[in-house]
Design an enzyme around this catalytic site. Structure first.
Site, mmCIF file in Angstrom:
data_model
loop_
_atom_site.group_PDB
_atom_site.id
_atom_site.type_symbol
_atom_site.label_atom_id
_atom_site.label_comp_id
_atom_site.label_asym_id
_atom_site.label_seq_id
_atom_site.Cartn_x
_atom_site.Cartn_y
_atom_site.Cartn_z
ATOM 1 N N HIS A 134 0.864 -1.571 -0.258
ATOM 2 C CA HIS A 134 -0.407 -0.287 0.111
ATOM 3 C C HIS A 134 0.871 1.315 0.052
ATOM 4 C CE1 HIS A 134 -4.013 2.063 1.637
ATOM 5 N NE2 HIS A 134 -2.936 2.998 1.562
ATOM 6 N N ILE A 135 0.622 2.153 -1.181
ATOM 7 C CA ILE A 135 1.252 3.528 -0.491
ATOM 8 C C ILE A 135 0.997 4.517 -0.266
ATOM 9 C CG2 ILE A 135 2.826 2.956 -2.639
ATOM 10 C CD1 ILE A 135 1.630 4.542 -4.804
ATOM 11 N N ARG A 138 -14.509 4.786 -7.705
ATOM 12 C CA ARG A 138 -13.417 3.875 -7.452
ATOM 13 C C ARG A 138 -15.198 3.150 -6.134
ATOM 14 N NH1 ARG A 138 -8.280 1.491 -7.786
ATOM 15 N NH2 ARG A 138 -8.612 0.834 -5.528
ATOM 16 N N GLU A 196 -4.073 -5.509 -8.218
ATOM 17 C CA GLU A 196 -4.614 -4.973 -6.822
ATOM 18 C C GLU A 196 -5.018 -6.153 -6.311
ATOM 19 O OE1 GLU A 196 -6.395 -1.382 -6.104
ATOM 20 O OE2 GLU A 196 -6.154 -0.583 -8.050
#
Length: 201
Positions: free
Chosen positions: A12-13, A53, A168
């Site tokens: 996770h960034i 999203r 993802e």
């Protein structure tokens, strides 16, 4: 079909400015929850995509949307990181460069075990989960459907590689901080801010 790694990791960034609040919250939260709270201290994503999203279904879990999940990539050097590095995308408001971006690394199998033990839904996409055409899966024996060669590729000029590299992993709701095993940093300056669990990218 391609063979998945024996011990896949997910990443996770986020911006290093967000780390303190993540630790205070004892974990990562979904985009929907973050948006409802007013967002993180420093936003690195594209707001139009994050809004989209919130409405995109995760078709293997009817009634759920991509934004209801905490997102991870299967590789540390994602295409989103490249977009941040280039800083020339019209929809990218963040222009602070790659150095302050950190990678929160977790072991995929440990996350799945925790999720299953806690009746927490999870899924993964075979391409960018923010695209309307992304297919989703919900079983570990379907990991071979990910294009692992694309995931590990450093040259993603090919459209097929670009799609596959953006696969993802998603965890519904939130993920406890205890499942973050390491923190990837770009420089010693950021390492000094983050602390002992670092590895330099």
């Amino acid at each position: 079909m391609s063979v998945p790694p024996a011990h896949p990791r997910v990443y996770h960034i986020t911006h290093v400015d967000n780390l303190a609040s993540i630790v205070a919250d004892e974990g990562l939260t979904s985009d929907a929850a973050m948006i409802a709270r007013g967002g993180p201290a420093t936003v690195i994503g594209m707001s139009t995509i994050k809004q989209r999203r919130l409405r995109l279904p995760v078709d293997c879990h009817p009634g759920d949307f991509v934004g209801d999940y905490v997102p991870f990539y299967f590789c540390p050097r994602s295409i989103m990181l490249f977009v941040i590095h280039r800083a020339n995308h019209v929809e990218l408001a963040y222009r602070g460069g790659q150095e302050p971006i950190i990678h929160l690394e977790s072991d995929l199998h440990e996350v799945v075990e925790w999720a299953d033990d806690n009746d927490r839904r999870w899924a993964f996409s075979l391409s960018n989960a923010g695209a309307v055409y992304a297919p989703f899966r919900r079983r570990l024996d379907e990991l071979s459907e990910i294009d692992w060669n694309a995931v590990s590729a450093t040259d993603f000029r090919s459209p097929a590689v670009k799609e596959g590299k953006q696969a993802e992993f998603l965890v519904h709701g939130d993920l406890p901080w205890t499942l973050v095993s390491r923190i990837g940093v770009r420089s010693s300056a950021v390492r000094a801010r983050v602390g002992p669990r670092c590895f330099e990218m």
